[in-house]
Scaffold this motif. Structure first.
Motif, PDB file in Angstrom:
ATOM      1  N   ASP A 100     -16.720  15.066   6.105  1.00 23.58           N
ATOM      2  CA  ASP A 100     -16.399  16.170   5.177  1.00 23.58           C
ATOM      3  C   ASP A 100     -15.725  17.335   5.880  1.00 23.58           C
ATOM      4  OD1 ASP A 100     -17.382  14.726   3.089  1.00 23.58           O
ATOM      5  OD2 ASP A 100     -19.219  15.886   2.830  1.00 23.58           O
ATOM      6  N   GLU A 101     -14.918  17.058   6.882  1.00 20.09           N
ATOM      7  CA  GLU A 101     -14.217  18.109   7.623  1.00 20.09           C
ATOM      8  C   GLU A 101     -12.752  18.225   7.220  1.00 20.09           C
ATOM      9  OE1 GLU A 101     -14.781  17.064  11.692  1.00 20.09           O
ATOM     10  OE2 GLU A 101     -16.959  17.357  11.644  1.00 20.09           O
ATOM     11  N   VAL A 102     -12.310  17.349   6.306  1.00 19.91           N
ATOM     12  CA  VAL A 102     -10.903  17.328   5.901  1.00 19.91           C
ATOM     13  C   VAL A 102     -10.793  17.410   4.389  1.00 19.91           C
ATOM     14  CG1 VAL A 102      -8.790  15.949   5.834  1.00 19.91           C
ATOM     15  CG2 VAL A 102     -10.165  16.015   7.921  1.00 19.91           C
ATOM     16  N   ASP A 103     -10.032  18.370   3.912  1.00 19.30           N
ATOM     17  CA  ASP A 103      -9.810  18.503   2.476  1.00 19.30           C
ATOM     18  C   ASP A 103      -8.802  17.451   2.005  1.00 19.30           C
ATOM     19  OD1 ASP A 103      -8.579  19.698  -0.104  1.00 19.30           O
ATOM     20  OD2 ASP A 103     -10.260  21.035   0.311  1.00 19.30           O
ATOM     21  N   VAL A 104      -9.024  16.943   0.810  1.00 20.70           N
ATOM     22  CA  VAL A 104      -8.161  15.920   0.228  1.00 20.70           C
ATOM     23  C   VAL A 104      -6.707  16.377   0.160  1.00 20.70           C
ATOM     24  CG1 VAL A 104      -7.637  14.745  -1.952  1.00 20.70           C
ATOM     25  CG2 VAL A 104      -9.976  14.799  -1.091  1.00 20.70           C
ATOM     26  N   ASP A 105      -6.482  17.661  -0.055  1.00 21.52           N
ATOM     27  CA  ASP A 105      -5.127  18.174  -0.244  1.00 21.52           C
ATOM     28  C   ASP A 105      -4.249  18.030   1.001  1.00 21.52           C
ATOM     29  OD1 ASP A 105      -5.628  18.803  -2.852  1.00 21.52           O
ATOM     30  OD2 ASP A 105      -6.021  20.930  -2.490  1.00 21.52           O
ATOM     31  N   ILE A 106      -4.837  17.885   2.171  1.00 18.46           N
ATOM     32  CA  ILE A 106      -4.033  17.733   3.393  1.00 18.46           C
ATOM     33  C   ILE A 106      -4.149  16.332   3.991  1.00 18.46           C
ATOM     34  CG2 ILE A 106      -4.262  20.190   3.948  1.00 18.46           C
ATOM     35  CD1 ILE A 106      -6.149  19.274   6.278  1.00 18.46           C
ATOM     36  N   LEU A 107      -4.927  15.463   3.347  1.00 15.61           N
ATOM     37  CA  LEU A 107      -5.212  14.155   3.931  1.00 15.61           C
ATOM     38  C   LEU A 107      -3.958  13.308   4.123  1.00 15.61           C
ATOM     39  CD1 LEU A 107      -7.297  12.124   4.933  1.00 15.61           C
ATOM     40  CD2 LEU A 107      -7.613  11.374   2.549  1.00 15.61           C
ATOM     41  N   GLU A 108      -3.124  13.215   3.092  1.00 12.61           N
ATOM     42  CA  GLU A 108      -1.922  12.379   3.188  1.00 12.61           C
ATOM     43  C   GLU A 108      -0.968  12.897   4.252  1.00 12.61           C
ATOM     44  OE1 GLU A 108       1.372  10.252   0.271  1.00 12.61           O
ATOM     45  OE2 GLU A 108      -0.321  11.351  -0.568  1.00 12.61           O
ATOM     46  N   GLU A 109      -0.821  14.214   4.338  1.00 10.25           N
ATOM     47  CA  GLU A 109       0.040  14.802   5.365  1.00 10.25           C
ATOM     48  C   GLU A 109      -0.499  14.495   6.762  1.00 10.25           C
ATOM     49  OE1 GLU A 109       1.766  19.174   6.784  1.00 10.25           O
ATOM     50  OE2 GLU A 109       0.816  18.954   4.815  1.00 10.25           O
ATOM     51  N   LEU A 110      -1.816  14.546   6.923  1.00 11.06           N
ATOM     52  CA  LEU A 110      -2.424  14.216   8.210  1.00 11.06           C
ATOM     53  C   LEU A 110      -2.101  12.792   8.627  1.00 11.06           C
ATOM     54  CD1 LEU A 110      -5.975  15.822   7.923  1.00 11.06           C
ATOM     55  CD2 LEU A 110      -4.285  16.337   9.684  1.00 11.06           C
ATOM     56  N   MET A 111      -2.183  11.867   7.673  1.00 10.85           N
ATOM     57  CA  MET A 111      -1.897  10.469   7.966  1.00 10.85           C
ATOM     58  C   MET A 111      -0.441  10.283   8.409  1.00 10.85           C
ATOM     59  SD  MET A 111      -4.609   8.795   7.752  1.00 10.85           S
ATOM     60  CE  MET A 111      -6.228   8.675   6.992  1.00 10.85           C
ATOM     61  N   TYR A 150       0.804  -1.215   0.000  1.00  8.46           N
ATOM     62  CA  TYR A 150       0.000   0.000   0.000  1.00  8.46           C
ATOM     63  C   TYR A 150       0.841   1.271   0.000  1.00  8.46           C
ATOM     64  CZ  TYR A 150      -4.603  -2.054   0.177  1.00  8.46           C
ATOM     65  OH  TYR A 150      -5.758  -2.711  -0.165  1.00  8.46           O
ATOM     66  N   GLU A 151       2.133   1.164   0.288  1.00  4.07           N
ATOM     67  CA  GLU A 151       2.998   2.342   0.185  1.00  4.07           C
ATOM     68  C   GLU A 151       3.148   2.789  -1.264  1.00  4.07           C
ATOM     69  OE1 GLU A 151       6.311   2.890   3.312  1.00  4.07           O
ATOM     70  OE2 GLU A 151       6.366   0.749   2.803  1.00  4.07           O
ATOM     71  N   LYS A 152       2.845   1.894  -2.199  1.00  2.00           N
ATOM     72  CA  LYS A 152       2.942   2.210  -3.623  1.00  2.00           C
ATOM     73  C   LYS A 152       1.599   2.648  -4.199  1.00  2.00           C
ATOM     74  CE  LYS A 152       6.712  -1.105  -4.300  1.00  2.00           C
ATOM     75  NZ  LYS A 152       7.146  -2.332  -5.011  1.00  2.00           N
ATOM     76  N   GLU A 153       0.572   2.688  -3.361  1.00  2.96           N
ATOM     77  CA  GLU A 153      -0.773   3.051  -3.793  1.00  2.96           C
ATOM     78  C   GLU A 153      -1.159   4.418  -3.222  1.00  2.96           C
ATOM     79  OE1 GLU A 153      -2.333   1.176  -5.944  1.00  2.96           O
ATOM     80  OE2 GLU A 153      -0.964  -0.538  -5.846  1.00  2.96           O
ATOM     81  N   SER A 154      -2.281   4.932  -3.649  1.00  6.94           N
ATOM     82  CA  SER A 154      -2.767   6.213  -3.129  1.00  6.94           C
ATOM     83  C   SER A 154      -3.343   6.032  -1.726  1.00  6.94           C
ATOM     84  CB  SER A 154      -3.856   6.770  -4.050  1.00  6.94           C
ATOM     85  OG  SER A 154      -5.043   6.002  -3.925  1.00  6.94           O
ATOM     86  N   VAL A 155      -3.435   7.126  -0.998  1.00  4.47           N
ATOM     87  CA  VAL A 155      -4.025   7.071   0.338  1.00  4.47           C
ATOM     88  C   VAL A 155      -5.492   6.662   0.255  1.00  4.47           C
ATOM     89  CG1 VAL A 155      -4.679   9.519   0.394  1.00  4.47           C
ATOM     90  CG2 VAL A 155      -4.230   8.314   2.536  1.00  4.47           C
ATOM     91  N   PHE A 156      -6.164   6.982  -0.856  1.00  8.84           N
ATOM     92  CA  PHE A 156      -7.562   6.574  -1.028  1.00  8.84           C
ATOM     93  C   PHE A 156      -7.680   5.055  -1.148  1.00  8.84           C
ATOM     94  CE2 PHE A 156      -8.099  10.841  -3.358  1.00  8.84           C
ATOM     95  CZ  PHE A 156      -8.342  11.496  -2.164  1.00  8.84           C
ATOM     96  N   CYS A 157      -6.725   4.458  -1.839  1.00  9.62           N
ATOM     97  CA  CYS A 157      -6.731   3.000  -1.995  1.00  9.62           C
ATOM     98  C   CYS A 157      -6.571   2.327  -0.633  1.00  9.62           C
ATOM     99  CB  CYS A 157      -5.601   2.593  -2.941  1.00  9.62           C
ATOM    100  SG  CYS A 157      -5.528   0.829  -3.305  1.00  9.62           S
ATOM    101  N   TRP A 158      -5.659   2.866   0.186  1.00 10.95           N
ATOM    102  CA  TRP A 158      -5.441   2.319   1.532  1.00 10.95           C
ATOM    103  C   TRP A 158      -6.681   2.487   2.399  1.00 10.95           C
ATOM    104  CZ3 TRP A 158      -4.346   5.253   6.240  1.00 10.95           C
ATOM    105  CH2 TRP A 158      -3.989   4.447   7.325  1.00 10.95           C
ATOM    106  N   LEU A 159      -7.274   3.674   2.355  1.00  5.96           N
ATOM    107  CA  LEU A 159      -8.480   3.932   3.141  1.00  5.96           C
ATOM    108  C   LEU A 159      -9.619   3.000   2.739  1.00  5.96           C
ATOM    109  CD1 LEU A 159      -8.486   7.830   3.249  1.00  5.96           C
ATOM    110  CD2 LEU A 159      -8.383   6.320   5.239  1.00  5.96           C
ATOM    111  N   SER A 160      -9.731   2.736   1.447  1.00  8.35           N
ATOM    112  CA  SER A 160     -10.815   1.867   0.980  1.00  8.35           C
ATOM    113  C   SER A 160     -10.640   0.450   1.513  1.00  8.35           C
ATOM    114  CB  SER A 160     -10.879   1.859  -0.552  1.00  8.35           C
ATOM    115  OG  SER A 160      -9.738   1.249  -1.114  1.00  8.35           O
ATOM    116  N   GLU A 161      -9.388  -0.010   1.623  1.00  2.91           N
ATOM    117  CA  GLU A 161      -9.147  -1.348   2.175  1.00  2.91           C
ATOM    118  C   GLU A 161      -9.559  -1.406   3.648  1.00  2.91           C
ATOM    119  OE1 GLU A 161      -7.963  -5.357   2.385  1.00  2.91           O
ATOM    120  OE2 GLU A 161      -8.307  -4.069   0.657  1.00  2.91           O
ATOM    121  N   LEU A 162      -9.234  -0.344   4.394  1.00  2.28           N
ATOM    122  CA  LEU A 162      -9.619  -0.309   5.805  1.00  2.28           C
ATOM    123  C   LEU A 162     -11.131  -0.258   5.955  1.00  2.28           C
ATOM    124  CD1 LEU A 162      -6.970   2.192   7.210  1.00  2.28           C
ATOM    125  CD2 LEU A 162      -6.901  -0.293   7.245  1.00  2.28           C
ATOM    126  N   MET A 163     -11.795   0.452   5.051  1.00  2.00           N
ATOM    127  CA  MET A 163     -13.256   0.551   5.107  1.00  2.00           C
ATOM    128  C   MET A 163     -13.933  -0.799   4.871  1.00  2.00           C
ATOM    129  SD  MET A 163     -14.074   4.147   3.154  1.00  2.00           S
ATOM    130  CE  MET A 163     -13.590   5.728   3.843  1.00  2.00           C
TER     131      MET A 163
END
Length: 211
Positions: A132-143, A68-81
């Motif tokens: 919907d309290e977090v913008d996509v542009d800062i999501l990866e940095e937050l993680m 998952y380090e080679k995938e997008s943060v959305f891909c990782w989040l979807s697996e957790l979901m």
């Protein structure tokens, strides 16, 4: 390679087919290459008073490792979901399957899944994200602020055969490493809240707009 498994249990036997479906990547045996993180994970549960680190030699030859380090943060989040709920609202229950369908990948043929560990600070972010309290542009940095650590999840029967226990059992001091675990989580939440409350969080490209 050498991997570590932190656990409150003194006796641990990796067994194909065991594990909880509601863990990050579903059923499997979870390890890390970071000994210090393994010590923290061994005593991270509040009801435990002792912990141990078990050491394994893992031969990755001829194994399919989904990283998952080679995938997008959305891909990782979807697996957790797929395995863990970020919210219990009707809105989330309606949107999560659409998010998974759009960004998720099929990992059913993987012998091993490698990716971040979703600790308590992750769920702080996940809940804010699906509200919907977090913008996509800062999501990866937050993680990244969470210091989640990378874990290896042994999935297939073939992969279990590549795993061999070695070395002596390492006892973990509960008070020292439980405090480190809690301090890491607390510091991460403070930094995460600061970023969410900052002007950099435009709250325009959010969870619901992705699906």
């Amino acid at each position: 390679m050498i991997l570590y498994h932190g656990s409150p249990e003194k006796i641990v036997t990796p067994t194909f087919g065991l594990g909880e479906e509601r863990h990050d990547y579903g059923k499997g045996f979870y390890l890390t290459a970071d000994l210090e993180l393994a010590k923290e994970w061994a005593v991270c549960r509040p009801e435990t008073e002792s912990g141990y680190v078990h050491t394994f030699d893992f031969d990755t030859k001829d194994l399919f490792i989904f990283d998952y380090e080679k995938e997008s943060v959305f891909c990782w989040l979807s697996e957790l979901m797929k395995h863990r709920e970020a919210a219990d609202s009707k809105r989330y229950m309606m949107l999560a399957p659409k998010f998974i369908e759009k960004f998720g990948k099929d990992t059913s043929s993987a012998d091993v899944i490698k990716g971040w560990r979703a600790n308590a600070s992750y769920f702080y972010i996940a809940k804010a994200f699906v509200r919907d309290e977090v913008d996509v542009d800062i999501l990866e940095e937050l993680m990244q602020l969470g210091g989640l650590g990378i874990q290896w999840c042994i999935k297939s029967e073939k992969a279990y055969k590549h795993l061999k226990k070695i070395g002596e059992l390492i006892p973990v001091d509960y008070h020292e490493f439980n405090a480190k675990y809690n301090e890491r989580d607390s510091n991460a939440r403070i930094k995460m809240k600061e970023l969410i409350d900052s002007d950099r969080n435009m709250v325009e490209k959010v969870f619901s707009t992705l699906v």
